[in-house]
Design an enzyme around this catalytic site. Structure first.
Site, mmCIF file in Angstrom:
data_model
loop_
_atom_site.group_PDB
_atom_site.id
_atom_site.type_symbol
_atom_site.label_atom_id
_atom_site.label_comp_id
_atom_site.label_asym_id
_atom_site.label_seq_id
_atom_site.Cartn_x
_atom_site.Cartn_y
_atom_site.Cartn_z
ATOM 1 N N HIS B 43 -45.691 3.677 -7.871
ATOM 2 C CA HIS B 43 -44.956 3.095 -6.749
ATOM 3 C C HIS B 43 -43.496 3.543 -6.745
ATOM 4 O O HIS B 43 -42.924 3.840 -5.702
ATOM 5 C CB HIS B 43 -45.057 1.579 -6.864
ATOM 6 C CG HIS B 43 -44.572 0.832 -5.672
ATOM 7 N ND1 HIS B 43 -45.345 0.644 -4.550
ATOM 8 C CD2 HIS B 43 -43.378 0.242 -5.415
ATOM 9 C CE1 HIS B 43 -44.660 -0.050 -3.661
ATOM 10 N NE2 HIS B 43 -43.461 -0.303 -4.152
ATOM 11 N N HIS B 89 -46.788 -2.661 2.320
ATOM 12 C CA HIS B 89 -46.905 -3.837 1.465
ATOM 13 C C HIS B 89 -48.380 -4.225 1.419
ATOM 14 O O HIS B 89 -48.758 -5.363 1.680
ATOM 15 C CB HIS B 89 -46.012 -4.976 1.978
ATOM 16 C CG HIS B 89 -45.134 -5.529 0.904
ATOM 17 N ND1 HIS B 89 -44.773 -6.832 0.812
ATOM 18 C CD2 HIS B 89 -44.550 -4.925 -0.157
ATOM 19 C CE1 HIS B 89 -43.998 -7.009 -0.256
ATOM 20 N NE2 HIS B 89 -43.852 -5.867 -0.845
#
Lengths: 220, 724
Positions: B43, B89
């Site tokens: 990430h 998200h």
């Protein structure tokens, strides 16, 4: 017309409202911070839309007890015109300057869309540029726009001609399809629809402009 | 001594751990291990995608800042700049849809105002599982109300987006949020720390125990116990974000700030390390000074908390007091928690003891980068068309009343799309248009991706996603400026998935180069798979364009009856991967429509020129569902019908529902001049009919009333959400 726009930390239509007022009045309103206990000398106080202090409690409940609202209430009692739009309407009811309360929309969802309205009174400082009974299209954008009051209050609003605007197709469950009301002097107006969002053709409508022009003309 | 299972729990491979030992010359303590593992997570480090991302075009004369900062920045004239980025998200939104989506919005807004821009618009791209899947309705309701709950409260309009359904997302939904802000072009703020001795300041909300290790979670696939990860999801507070936004912009109007970085994924760890790394300086923090929500938080928790609505800043000397006043006014925490140093190390103290001391540059430089093996997807051949035909208007009604094309009004009426008083084109058209406040100019915004094309042929799908975004901006009358991309894929350690990622990035790069449409920011979300089942490859393209004169733009609604309707671009009738095949004829397959980038550009420039000169003000790009769906959308947006005549000798279904690219429909009072100019420019343009009446008529195939079409189009979403 000299005007003030009240700014709570969570206000978010303060700029939009100031733009519409300036366009009609030819002069920019004073922006008054929520902690100010003093208001400048003005002819109109506008309480804009938004989420005053986040509104995690009941909408407008905390704002009603802010320093600036004590000053607004004093001015309102002395006859200064007060316009509450959306969250501003919620604040005015919580502050006791208008009767009733705005509850969660009947459909339990936030609603943002144009709605059709009927002008119920065209003889006030806010509405003199409209024709009585005129059909308007204004946007609403709220979670808590469901106007609720007891039977006696509704009867009094109806009987004394204090309903300012009515929904033609009730979007939120409001009693008697009420979209906006006056106080008995008709110097205080609270309304859920956003006239400031319909004051320029490029934004998709101009039906709200006459409200600000009415004020500018009345309070010149 | 750190046990191997602790290392594995931090998502680090043995090889990566060995690298840490090598750099430190010792074992890391648990705090250091937590910090490095977050920094090196997929990430935060983009370790699987970075080599391929580097192939994307990122420059143009109007690009002020490309990828690598919090958001991309482009020049929009008059001394102003647009700052924008899209971010996923996905993992948190699947676990807790309301808070996951809400904090996605909060995070992307911080990325934009960190750079000195006032956010002016939000967009989103959502993908859910099959409407029949038992969780889908709950996820849609939660995500939509989470996005609305955050954006409506902070007062930034959510002006558009796209929503799709496919069983491939049953176990991994996608929530991609894009934010756009406007700044003065000479007042952009960056994360590059400088000035040894300068104070490092923490502002915003207090730090709590929420979201610890969210970045690591977002770098792994789900197993059956995804719900158990709920504590890794953060909780959003849009009112505090509003305070933080106003306070930051107020301070940014002074010259107090040297560098600023929001605390997003991996919280204080990544903001401190990024600022230090970009500035080539060290940073010493006293964690006892970090405002915390509860007593007893240890250094590990403080460094890895993903509590929302926080920022880290480096201030000029002597700016502490005036800056503190601004944040006090807005009722926010303000704490000097450290200083910049010349050591090149991040040194953390807690309880009077050193709890971490690691070198910045070596750890950043040694961050793993993988050239993972990949296998390219073989595009399928065109299957024979089913012999069973369907009446065109029946097919239209089914498509426009189905999950893929039904009206999204149920969604966007829950978003305040008008707050700030500058929304010129509301949701429902090709692109949203926002006026640049105080001017007669505007920016146009769109998000696009067609995952079924990407699955069939990643490279063609990547090209198409960019082409469609570009076309949507053109159809609104905008000059496309730049792209932000959100690359959503499965597990990159599987060669087939890696092949999808590589193919899509190659296609995106080709299209962006051909269309002068550079990538200025973006986000990669991998490991979107559950139990070995991956999502469709979904490289979402967020496009931004500029409209020089808001009086000269186009919308999709027909303007009046009696106008000529012109199809611009060639219609070959390509049915491979079309909605007609998939959703009506139940015969999915074939290759997606080819994208000829030269033709795309030529046709688009012609259309844009006509709009910019005021000759065309009604225009719609032709995409999903083909020509007849585009026509129906124009009619539904206006309440004005149309009569069209398919050319002689064509297969009506292919002509009406083929998804050939590079096409637009326009309507204007008289087409002769336009057709003539198109011929001169080498652009195919054919009059296909006229606007008329209150029905859609296809010559030789009957008609359907707009009233029943509208009913079909509007009914699906509310009915689905009501569980009927």
């Amino acid at each position: 017309m000299r005007a003030a726009v009240i700014v709570f930390p969570g206000s978010n239509c303060d700029r939009d409202t100031a733009v519409a007022i300036e366009a009609a009045a030819g002069r920019a309103p004073a922006m008054v911070w929520h902690e100010d206990a003093e208001l400048p000398a003005v002819d109109l106080i506008a309480i804009p839309g938004g989420f005053a202090y986040g509104d995690y409690l009941r909408s407008g409940a905390m704002a009603a007890h802010s320093p600036v609202m004590r000053a607004v209430a004093a001015r309102a009692r002395a006859g200064t015109a007060v316009l509450g739009i959306c969250n501003g309407f919620q604040v005015l009811t919580e502050a006791g300057l208008l009767p009733g309360v705005l509850m969660r929309n009947a459909g339990l969802r936030f609603i943002c869309r144009d709605v059709a309205l009927r002008v119920e009174r065209a003889d006030t400082v806010f509405t003199r540029r409209y024709a009585p009974g005129a059909a308007l299209t204004l946007p609403v954008a709220h979670n808590d726009g469901n106007y609720v009051a007891d039977r006696a209050t509704i009867d009094r609003l109806e009987g004394e001609g204090l309903v300012a605007f009515r929904y033609r197709d009730n979007p939120n469950g409001s009693a008697a399809s009420i979209a906006g009301i006056f106080d008995p002097t008709r110097r205080i107006l609270g309304m859920m629809p956003h006239p400031e969002r319909a004051a320029e053709a490029v934004l998709g409508g101009t039906d709200g402009r006459a409200l600000f022009e009415s004020l500018a003309e009345s309070l010149a | 001594m750190i046990a191997p299972e602790i290392v594995a729990e931090h998502g680090l491979s043995e090889d990566e751990y060995a690298r840490i030992l090598d750099i430190l010359g010792r074992e890391p303590n648990p705090v250091e291990l937590g910090i490095v593992s977050a920094m090196w997570s997929e990430h935060c480090s983009y370790k699987s995608s970075r080599a391929w991302l580097a192939t994307l075009p990122t420059e143009a004369p109007w690009v002020i800042c490309g990828p690598g900062e919090n958001a991309g920045v482009v020049d929009i004239g008059d001394g102003r700049a647009a700052v924008f980025k899209i971010e996923s998200h996905n993992h948190p939104s699947f676990i807790e849809p309301y808070q996951g989506a809400a904090t996605g919005v909060g995070g992307i807004l911080r990325d934009v105002f960190t750079m000195g821009a006032r956010p002016v618009a939000l967009m989103n791209a959502l993908r859910f599982g099959s409407p029949d899947h038992p969780r889908t309705r709950h996820l849609v309701a939660g995500v939509v109300s989470g996005i609305g709950g955050y954006g409506n409260c902070i007062g930034i309009p959510t002006v558009g987006g796209e929503t799709g359904f496919d069983s491939a997302y049953d176990g991994n939904i996608l929530v991609n949020a894009m934010a756009v802000g406007i700044a003065d072009a000479d007042r952009i703020f960056y994360a590059r720390a400088s000035g040894v001795g300068n104070p490092v300041v923490y502002v915003g909300s207090k730090t709590g125990r929420d979201g610890i290790h969210g970045a690591t979670m977002a770098s792994a696939t789900f197993d059956a116990g995804a719900e158990a990860r709920r504590p890794t999801v953060q909780v959003g507070d849009p009112f505090t974000e509003k305070l933080l936004l106003e306070a930051c912009l107020e301070l940014m109007a002074t010259d107090a700030i040297v560098a600023i970085q929001d605390m997003g994924a991996a919280g204080l760890t990544s903001s401190a390390l990024e600022m230090a790394a970009k500035g080539g300086v060290g940073i010493a923090l006293d964690l006892d000074r970090v405002p915390v929500r509860e007593a007893g938080m240890d250094a590990y928790e403080i460094m890895l908390s993903e509590s929302q609505e926080r920022m880290l800043m480096v201030l000029r000397p002597d700016s502490e007091e005036p800056a503190a006043r601004v944040f006090r006014k807005w009722g926010l925490d303000f704490a000097v928690i450290g200083r910049l140093t010349d050591t090149g190390r991040v040194a953390l103290a807690h309880g009077g003891e050193s709890v971490a001391d690691i070198p910045v540059d070596p750890l950043v430089a040694a961050a793993p980068r993988y050239r993972r093996p990949y296998v390219e997807t073989e595009p399928p051949a065109m299957p024979p068309l089913p012999a069973t035909g369907v009446a065109p208007l029946d097919a239209l009604e089914r498509l426009i009343a189905g999950p893929e094309l039904a009206s999204r009004r149920w969604i966007w009426e829950q978003y305040d799309h008008m707050v700030m008083g500058d929304t010129v084109a509301r949701p429902g058209g090709d692109a949203a248009v926002i006026r640049i406040h105080g001017s007669a100019r505007g920016i146009a915004l769109t998000v696009d991706c067609t995952p079924r094309y990407c699955a069939a042929d990643p490279r063609a799908g990547g090209r198409q996603a960019v082409a469609e975004a570009w076309r949507n901006l053109v159809a609104a009358g905008a000059r496309p400026l730049a792209v932000t991309d959100n690359l959503n894929f499965g597990d990159p350690q599987r060669p087939g998935i890696m092949g999808q990622l590589v193919g899509c990035i190659e296609g995106i790069g080709e299209a962006c180069r051909a269309l002068d449409f550079p990538v200025v920011s973006g986000n990669v979300s991998l490991y979107n798979e559950t139990g070995g089942r991956a999502i469709l490859p979904t490289p979402v393209i967020g496009g931004l364009g500029l409209i020089d004169d808001l009086d000269r733009r186009a919308s999709i609604a027909f303007a009046a009856p009696g106008q000529d309707i012109v199809a611009i671009g060639a219609t070959a009738g390509h049915l491979g991967q079309s909605l007609l095949l998939r959703d009506v004829l139940a015969s999915p397959g074939g290759p997606p429509p080819p994208v000829d980038l030269g033709i795309e550009r030529r046709n688009g420039l012609f259309v844009r020129d006509r709009i910019a000169r005021g000759a065309v003000s009604v225009c719609h790009d032709v995409s999903d569902g083909g020509l007849l769906v585009a026509l129906a959308e124009m009619a539904l947006a206006s309440g004005i019908g149309a009569e069209i005549v398919p050319p002689d000798g064509v297969d009506a279904l292919a002509w009406l529902f083929g998804e050939d690219q590079g096409r637009y429909l326009v309507a204007l009072p008289a087409a002769a001049g336009l057709v003539e100019r198109a011929a001169a420019a080498g652009v195919p343009a054919a009059v296909i009919g006229r606007t008329a009446g209150a029905a859609l008529t296809v010559s030789g195939h009957g008609h359907i009333s707009l009233a029943s079409l509208k009913q079909a189009h509007e009914a699906w979403f509310p009915r689905f959400m009501a569980g009927r």
